[in-house]
Design an enzyme around this catalytic site. Structure first.
Site, PDB file in Angstrom:
ATOM      1  N   HIS A  20       0.865  -1.197   0.000  1.00  0.00           N
ATOM      2  CA  HIS A  20       0.000   0.000   0.000  1.00  0.00           C
ATOM      3  C   HIS A  20       0.892   1.234   0.000  1.00  0.00           C
ATOM      4  O   HIS A  20       1.305   1.731   1.053  1.00  0.00           O
ATOM      5  CB  HIS A  20      -0.933  -0.015   1.210  1.00  0.00           C
ATOM      6  CG  HIS A  20      -2.042   0.982   1.105  1.00  0.00           C
ATOM      7  ND1 HIS A  20      -3.375   0.633   1.079  1.00  0.00           N
ATOM      8  CD2 HIS A  20      -2.027   2.327   0.972  1.00  0.00           C
ATOM      9  CE1 HIS A  20      -4.116   1.712   0.953  1.00  0.00           C
ATOM     10  NE2 HIS A  20      -3.314   2.764   0.886  1.00  0.00           N
ATOM     11  N   HIS A  22       1.408   4.851  -2.319  1.00  0.00           N
ATOM     12  CA  HIS A  22       0.990   5.727  -3.425  1.00  0.00           C
ATOM     13  C   HIS A  22       2.210   6.409  -4.027  1.00  0.00           C
ATOM     14  O   HIS A  22       2.994   7.022  -3.292  1.00  0.00           O
ATOM     15  CB  HIS A  22       0.022   6.794  -2.919  1.00  0.00           C
ATOM     16  CG  HIS A  22      -1.263   6.233  -2.397  1.00  0.00           C
ATOM     17  ND1 HIS A  22      -2.406   6.144  -3.160  1.00  0.00           N
ATOM     18  CD2 HIS A  22      -1.589   5.710  -1.190  1.00  0.00           C
ATOM     19  CE1 HIS A  22      -3.385   5.608  -2.439  1.00  0.00           C
ATOM     20  NE2 HIS A  22      -2.915   5.329  -1.230  1.00  0.00           N
ATOM     21  N   ASP A 145      -5.565   3.376  -9.476  1.00  0.00           N
ATOM     22  CA  ASP A 145      -6.515   3.800  -8.458  1.00  0.00           C
ATOM     23  C   ASP A 145      -7.482   4.851  -9.018  1.00  0.00           C
ATOM     24  O   ASP A 145      -7.050   5.829  -9.623  1.00  0.00           O
ATOM     25  CB  ASP A 145      -5.677   4.423  -7.321  1.00  0.00           C
ATOM     26  CG  ASP A 145      -6.413   4.453  -6.012  1.00  0.00           C
ATOM     27  OD1 ASP A 145      -7.156   3.507  -5.745  1.00  0.00           O
ATOM     28  OD2 ASP A 145      -6.235   5.430  -5.251  1.00  0.00           O
ATOM     29  N   GLY A 177      -9.884   7.560  -1.729  1.00  0.00           N
ATOM     30  CA  GLY A 177     -10.555   8.860  -1.599  1.00  0.00           C
ATOM     31  C   GLY A 177     -11.592   8.826  -0.495  1.00  0.00           C
ATOM     32  O   GLY A 177     -11.429   8.106   0.494  1.00  0.00           O
ATOM     33  N   HIS A 204      -9.619   0.875  -0.634  1.00  0.00           N
ATOM     34  CA  HIS A 204      -9.461   1.551   0.652  1.00  0.00           C
ATOM     35  C   HIS A 204     -10.829   1.425   1.331  1.00  0.00           C
ATOM     36  O   HIS A 204     -11.846   1.763   0.722  1.00  0.00           O
ATOM     37  CB  HIS A 204      -9.197   3.038   0.459  1.00  0.00           C
ATOM     38  CG  HIS A 204      -7.813   3.381  -0.022  1.00  0.00           C
ATOM     39  ND1 HIS A 204      -7.362   3.096  -1.272  1.00  0.00           N
ATOM     40  CD2 HIS A 204      -6.796   4.036   0.612  1.00  0.00           C
ATOM     41  CE1 HIS A 204      -6.118   3.551  -1.394  1.00  0.00           C
ATOM     42  NE2 HIS A 204      -5.751   4.123  -0.277  1.00  0.00           N
ATOM     43  N   GLU A 207     -11.416   3.294   6.608  1.00  0.00           N
ATOM     44  CA  GLU A 207     -10.381   4.252   6.983  1.00  0.00           C
ATOM     45  C   GLU A 207     -11.071   5.402   7.704  1.00  0.00           C
ATOM     46  O   GLU A 207     -10.915   5.597   8.898  1.00  0.00           O
ATOM     47  CB  GLU A 207      -9.635   4.724   5.726  1.00  0.00           C
ATOM     48  CG  GLU A 207      -8.449   5.631   6.008  1.00  0.00           C
ATOM     49  CD  GLU A 207      -7.735   6.077   4.724  1.00  0.00           C
ATOM     50  OE1 GLU A 207      -8.279   5.870   3.624  1.00  0.00           O
ATOM     51  OE2 GLU A 207      -6.642   6.662   4.844  1.00  0.00           O
ATOM     52  N   ASP A 285       1.793   3.789   3.020  1.00  0.00           N
ATOM     53  CA  ASP A 285       0.728   4.598   2.408  1.00  0.00           C
ATOM     54  C   ASP A 285       1.289   5.764   1.578  1.00  0.00           C
ATOM     55  O   ASP A 285       1.517   5.611   0.388  1.00  0.00           O
ATOM     56  CB  ASP A 285      -0.228   5.095   3.500  1.00  0.00           C
ATOM     57  CG  ASP A 285      -1.598   5.467   2.945  1.00  0.00           C
ATOM     58  OD1 ASP A 285      -1.823   5.311   1.727  1.00  0.00           O
ATOM     59  OD2 ASP A 285      -2.461   5.918   3.722  1.00  0.00           O
TER      60      ASP A 285
HETATM   61 ZN   LIG Z   1      -3.870   4.791   0.591  1.00  0.00          ZN
END
Ligand SMILES: [Zn+2]
Length: 340
Positions: A20, A22, A145, A177, A204, A207, A285
């Protein structure tokens, strides 16, 4: 050597897998400055962005504020060459942490939002990745994504791009998002289509929303892994479902602290996740936005929860198993881990 130094050296040597991560959230200050050095307007925005992160100690007032900061950094990465540079620097950074394999999330949705060509930009990214891989021991694959609070048509466009670029190392499709504004039920058909196209589906979930968002990601979308899943313990039925189906969680503690979802590292439910038998993997992340790295996440977990080295190795093993590598590739990494 002190115990802490021994542990740090063990953590440094662990062959790591990151699931995970980005791309846009991995641009460190030095890379941002390198990127904008010849462009005075952008340079100033980059410097302001870096100063804001440092002044707030990589904390964001709330989740929306974090999404805004992500948007800003995405706007600083403009051309295919920029994307290539951030890819090269990320892979070099991963190599320095002995990350052996990463599934990197590429915000194809953001590229579309910027009205740029995903094919052209990803071509540059993929070429840069191949070049960096040839110099390091890092191997990478890509997950495209979509922005879940945009419309479904947008997600379809991202999926089509992922399908077109499968031969360049794209293995999955995901959504990120704002969960509240983009509930899973909107994306049922898109995920079905992703499966038909032979792409893995991730989401995701849990969260900024409750465990029902995690349940929906698994039951409605068939998500094979859950990004974060922070709120899962609020519903024991969802915990049981994840355990029974062996759906891994991509846990990112510093991210959860920095976006204000939990107050302190000590409050993170990571140890409880392990006690509950969940398949936990540890991830960074958006490491540059949270002042961390995968190696640092492992170090913080070890210190904060007094984890035994065996637990750290188990977290790494979980990541190998939860990856989209072939059985043979997983075995090779597992053997390397056993010999650490
Ligand atoms: Zn993420």
């Amino acid at each position: 050597m002190e115990i802490e130094d021994l542990l740090d050296s063990y953590i440094a040597r662990l062959p790591k897998v990151e699931l995970h991560l980005h791309l846009e959230g991995s641009v460190r200050p030095e890379t941002l400055l390198e990127l904008t050095q010849a462009r005075s307007g952008l340079r100033q925005r980059a410097e302001e962005w870096i100063a804001a992160r440092r002044a707030s100690n990589y904390r964001y007032g709330n989740f929306r504020e974090f999404l805004e900061a992500f948007k800003l950094v995405s706007l600083l990465i403009e051309t295919p060459r920029d994307y290539a540079l951030v890819t090269t620097r990320l892979i070099e950074w991963l190599a320095s942490q002995n990350v052996r394999y990463a599934e990197i999330i590429f915000a194809a949705g953001v590229v579309l939002w910027k009205k740029q060509s995903v094919d052209e930009i990803f071509d540059a990214v993929s070429n840069a990745a191949e070049e960096a891989e040839s110099r390091t021991r890092v191997r990478v694959k890509w997950i495209f994504d979509a922005i879940r609070h945009f419309d479904v048509e947008h997600a379809c466009e991202v999926l089509n791009a992922a399908a077109r670029l499968r031969s360049r190392g794209v293995v999955g499709f995901g959504i990120g998002g704002d969960e509240a504004r983009g509930p899973a039920k909107l994306f049922v058909e898109v995920f079905q289509e992703a499966r038909n196209l032979g792409l893995h589906g991730v989401a995701h979930a849990g969260e900024a929303c409750g465990p029902e968002s995690i349940r929906d990601a698994v039951e409605l979308l068939g998500a094979e892994r859950i990004g974060h899943g922070l709120t899962v313990l609020q519903n024991p039925n969802v915990v049981s479902m994840l355990c029974e189906r062996r759906i891994p969680l991509e846990v990112c503690p510093s991210s959860n602290v920095c976006t204000g979802l939990i107050a302190r590292w000590e409050d993170h439910p990571l140890p409880k996740f392990l006690d509950a038998g969940l398949a936990v993997t540890l991830n960074s992340d958006d490491p540059a936005m949270f002042g961390t790295s995968l190696e640092e996440e492992i170090r913080r977990a070890a210190r904060c929860f007094a984890f035994h080295p065996k637990t750290l190795a188990q977290l790494c093993r979980n990541a190998i198993q939860a990856s989209f590598l072939s059985a043979d590739e997983k075995r090779t990494l597992e053997m390397e881990l056993e010999n650490t």
